[in-house]
Design a protein around this motif. Structure first.
Motif, PDB file in Angstrom:
ATOM      1  N   THR A  97      36.706  33.424  42.391  1.00  0.00           N
ATOM      2  CA  THR A  97      37.656  32.391  42.757  1.00  0.00           C
ATOM      3  C   THR A  97      38.775  33.001  43.584  1.00  0.00           C
ATOM      4  OG1 THR A  97      37.165  31.246  40.681  1.00  0.00           O
ATOM      5  CG2 THR A  97      39.184  30.606  41.824  1.00  0.00           C
ATOM      6  N   ASP A  98      39.134  32.346  44.677  1.00  0.00           N
ATOM      7  CA  ASP A  98      40.188  32.811  45.564  1.00  0.00           C
ATOM      8  C   ASP A  98      41.460  33.139  44.778  1.00  0.00           C
ATOM      9  OD1 ASP A  98      41.428  33.430  47.984  1.00  0.00           O
ATOM     10  OD2 ASP A  98      41.999  31.354  48.388  1.00  0.00           O
ATOM     11  N   ASN A  99      42.038  34.283  45.064  1.00  0.00           N
ATOM     12  CA  ASN A  99      43.283  34.800  44.465  1.00  0.00           C
ATOM     13  C   ASN A  99      43.140  35.287  43.028  1.00  0.00           C
ATOM     14  OD1 ASN A  99      45.019  34.543  46.736  1.00  0.00           O
ATOM     15  ND2 ASN A  99      45.033  32.331  46.373  1.00  0.00           N
ATOM     16  N   ALA A 100      41.977  35.168  42.422  1.00  0.00           N
ATOM     17  CA  ALA A 100      41.782  35.713  41.073  1.00  0.00           C
ATOM     18  C   ALA A 100      41.559  37.221  41.185  1.00  0.00           C
ATOM     19  CB  ALA A 100      40.593  35.055  40.391  1.00  0.00           C
ATOM     20  N   GLN A 101      41.912  37.942  40.133  1.00  0.00           N
ATOM     21  CA  GLN A 101      41.713  39.397  40.109  1.00  0.00           C
ATOM     22  C   GLN A 101      40.490  39.736  39.269  1.00  0.00           C
ATOM     23  OE1 GLN A 101      45.566  40.873  38.732  1.00  0.00           O
ATOM     24  NE2 GLN A 101      45.894  41.627  40.817  1.00  0.00           N
ATOM     25  N   TYR A 102      39.803  40.805  39.698  1.00  0.00           N
ATOM     26  CA  TYR A 102      38.587  41.244  39.018  1.00  0.00           C
ATOM     27  C   TYR A 102      38.643  42.753  38.818  1.00  0.00           C
ATOM     28  CZ  TYR A 102      37.065  36.607  40.142  1.00  0.00           C
ATOM     29  OH  TYR A 102      36.985  35.242  40.222  1.00  0.00           O
ATOM     30  N   GLN A 103      38.247  43.183  37.641  1.00  0.00           N
ATOM     31  CA  GLN A 103      38.160  44.619  37.352  1.00  0.00           C
ATOM     32  C   GLN A 103      36.717  45.064  37.538  1.00  0.00           C
ATOM     33  OE1 GLN A 103      40.112  46.546  33.855  1.00  0.00           O
ATOM     34  NE2 GLN A 103      37.998  47.063  33.341  1.00  0.00           N
ATOM     35  N   ILE A 104      36.527  46.053  38.404  1.00  0.00           N
ATOM     36  CA  ILE A 104      35.201  46.606  38.687  1.00  0.00           C
ATOM     37  C   ILE A 104      35.161  48.014  38.130  1.00  0.00           C
ATOM     38  CG2 ILE A 104      33.609  47.337  40.507  1.00  0.00           C
ATOM     39  CD1 ILE A 104      34.913  45.166  42.279  1.00  0.00           C
ATOM     40  N   SER A 105      34.109  48.342  37.398  1.00  0.00           N
ATOM     41  CA  SER A 105      33.973  49.708  36.899  1.00  0.00           C
ATOM     42  C   SER A 105      32.501  50.089  36.814  1.00  0.00           C
ATOM     43  CB  SER A 105      34.649  49.875  35.534  1.00  0.00           C
ATOM     44  OG  SER A 105      34.009  49.082  34.564  1.00  0.00           O
ATOM     45  N   PHE A 106      32.221  51.372  36.954  1.00  0.00           N
ATOM     46  CA  PHE A 106      30.873  51.901  36.762  1.00  0.00           C
ATOM     47  C   PHE A 106      30.935  53.416  36.662  1.00  0.00           C
ATOM     48  CE2 PHE A 106      31.383  51.921  41.328  1.00  0.00           C
ATOM     49  CZ  PHE A 106      30.753  53.071  41.767  1.00  0.00           C
ATOM     50  N   LYS A 107      29.841  53.989  36.172  1.00  0.00           N
ATOM     51  CA  LYS A 107      29.682  55.447  36.090  1.00  0.00           C
ATOM     52  C   LYS A 107      28.609  55.850  37.085  1.00  0.00           C
ATOM     53  CE  LYS A 107      30.938  55.445  31.262  1.00  0.00           C
ATOM     54  NZ  LYS A 107      30.467  55.502  29.892  1.00  0.00           N
ATOM     55  N   TRP A 108      28.721  57.059  37.649  1.00  0.00           N
ATOM     56  CA  TRP A 108      27.736  57.508  38.632  1.00  0.00           C
ATOM     57  C   TRP A 108      27.564  59.012  38.595  1.00  0.00           C
ATOM     58  CZ3 TRP A 108      32.770  57.690  39.781  1.00  0.00           C
ATOM     59  CH2 TRP A 108      33.216  58.779  40.506  1.00  0.00           C
ATOM     60  N   VAL A 152      40.624  44.339  41.884  1.00  0.00           N
ATOM     61  CA  VAL A 152      40.665  43.781  43.235  1.00  0.00           C
ATOM     62  C   VAL A 152      41.010  42.294  43.159  1.00  0.00           C
ATOM     63  CG1 VAL A 152      39.004  45.446  44.139  1.00  0.00           C
ATOM     64  CG2 VAL A 152      38.195  43.261  43.242  1.00  0.00           C
ATOM     65  N   THR A 153      41.453  41.725  44.276  1.00  0.00           N
ATOM     66  CA  THR A 153      41.789  40.311  44.359  1.00  0.00           C
ATOM     67  C   THR A 153      40.821  39.611  45.304  1.00  0.00           C
ATOM     68  OG1 THR A 153      44.123  40.857  44.021  1.00  0.00           O
ATOM     69  CG2 THR A 153      43.627  38.665  44.900  1.00  0.00           C
ATOM     70  N   ALA A 154      40.227  38.522  44.846  1.00  0.00           N
ATOM     71  CA  ALA A 154      39.291  37.760  45.677  1.00  0.00           C
ATOM     72  C   ALA A 154      40.049  37.055  46.791  1.00  0.00           C
ATOM     73  CB  ALA A 154      38.538  36.745  44.829  1.00  0.00           C
ATOM     74  N   ASN A 155      39.438  36.986  47.984  1.00  0.00           N
ATOM     75  CA  ASN A 155      40.062  36.263  49.089  1.00  0.00           C
ATOM     76  C   ASN A 155      39.239  35.031  49.486  1.00  0.00           C
ATOM     77  OD1 ASN A 155      37.963  37.210  50.716  1.00  0.00           O
ATOM     78  ND2 ASN A 155      39.166  38.913  51.508  1.00  0.00           N
ATOM     79  N   ALA A 156      38.342  34.612  48.598  1.00  0.00           N
ATOM     80  CA  ALA A 156      37.524  33.416  48.831  1.00  0.00           C
ATOM     81  C   ALA A 156      36.975  32.928  47.501  1.00  0.00           C
ATOM     82  CB  ALA A 156      36.369  33.750  49.779  1.00  0.00           C
ATOM     83  N   THR A 157      36.613  31.654  47.453  1.00  0.00           N
ATOM     84  CA  THR A 157      35.856  31.121  46.320  1.00  0.00           C
ATOM     85  C   THR A 157      34.416  31.037  46.800  1.00  0.00           C
ATOM     86  OG1 THR A 157      37.741  29.885  45.469  1.00  0.00           O
ATOM     87  CG2 THR A 157      35.552  29.137  44.783  1.00  0.00           C
TER      88      THR A 157
END
Length: 186
Positions: A97-108, A152-157
């Motif tokens: 969703t536009d303007n919502a924040q998302y936490q991205i995580s992973f191991k590599w 990160v912050t979404a810039n689109a829905t």
């Protein structure tokens, strides 16, 4: 919260705003981020982890790795050494969703070459479609192993896809596991 230094009638009717700065996280948006189950198909490709797709540029080899996995029973192994361009793997689509924040995580871990990341609106390639978050995730991770976390912050829905890939110049083997994307809830 206790108001130890305040006594008597001064404590009557006080409201604590202490927890307003604490954020929570939504349910998981990535299917099978721990790589522990199943296979799926994406076009002509059989993908060894349910909930994941390969870029249409293809991959030399992908598999669920059970020999010394990063975590759990399996991790996702990619051998990108013989592919023509931008070998990558992406999640199945998830809604943002536009303007919502998302936490991205992973191991590599890698065979020595850097990996890159991107969130876009295309499942046909890491370099296709539009980037749909404001922050740049395409900076290379040059370390040979570790844990990545960024908000990160979404810039689109839209429907989004999270890509982990390598460029033409640095194709190698890499493994990843415990991929998680969650909406930050304030």
């Amino acid at each position: 919260k206790q108001y130890a230094e305040v006594s008597g009638r001064l404590t009557d009717g006080l409201v604590s705003w202490w927890a307003l700065d604490v954020s929570g996280l939504s349910d998981e948006l990535v299917t099978n981020g721990d790589m522990e189950s199943g296979t799926s198909t994406h076009g002509a490709y059989i993908v060894p982890a349910l909930g994941w797709q390969v870029g249409y540029q293809g991959l030399a080899s992908t598999s669920l790795n059970s020999t010394d996995p990063i975590n759990g029973k399996y991790d996702f192994y990619v051998d990108a050494k013989v592919v023509a361009s931008y070998p990558g793997i992406c999640t199945n689509g998830f809604s943002i969703t536009d303007n919502a924040q998302y936490q991205i995580s992973f191991k590599w871990k890698t065979g020595g070459q850097a990996i890159k990341m991107r969130v876009n609106n295309s499942n046909t390639g890491a370099g296709q479609g539009a980037t749909v978050v404001d922050e740049t995730l395409t900076n290379r991770i040059a370390d040979s192993s570790g844990t990545f976390t960024q908000t990160v912050t979404a810039n689109a829905t839209t429907t989004a896809y999270f890509w982990i890939y390598q460029t033409n110049a640095n194709k190698d083997v890499y493994w990843f596991d415990d991929v998680s994307i969650k909406e930050v809830q304030v």
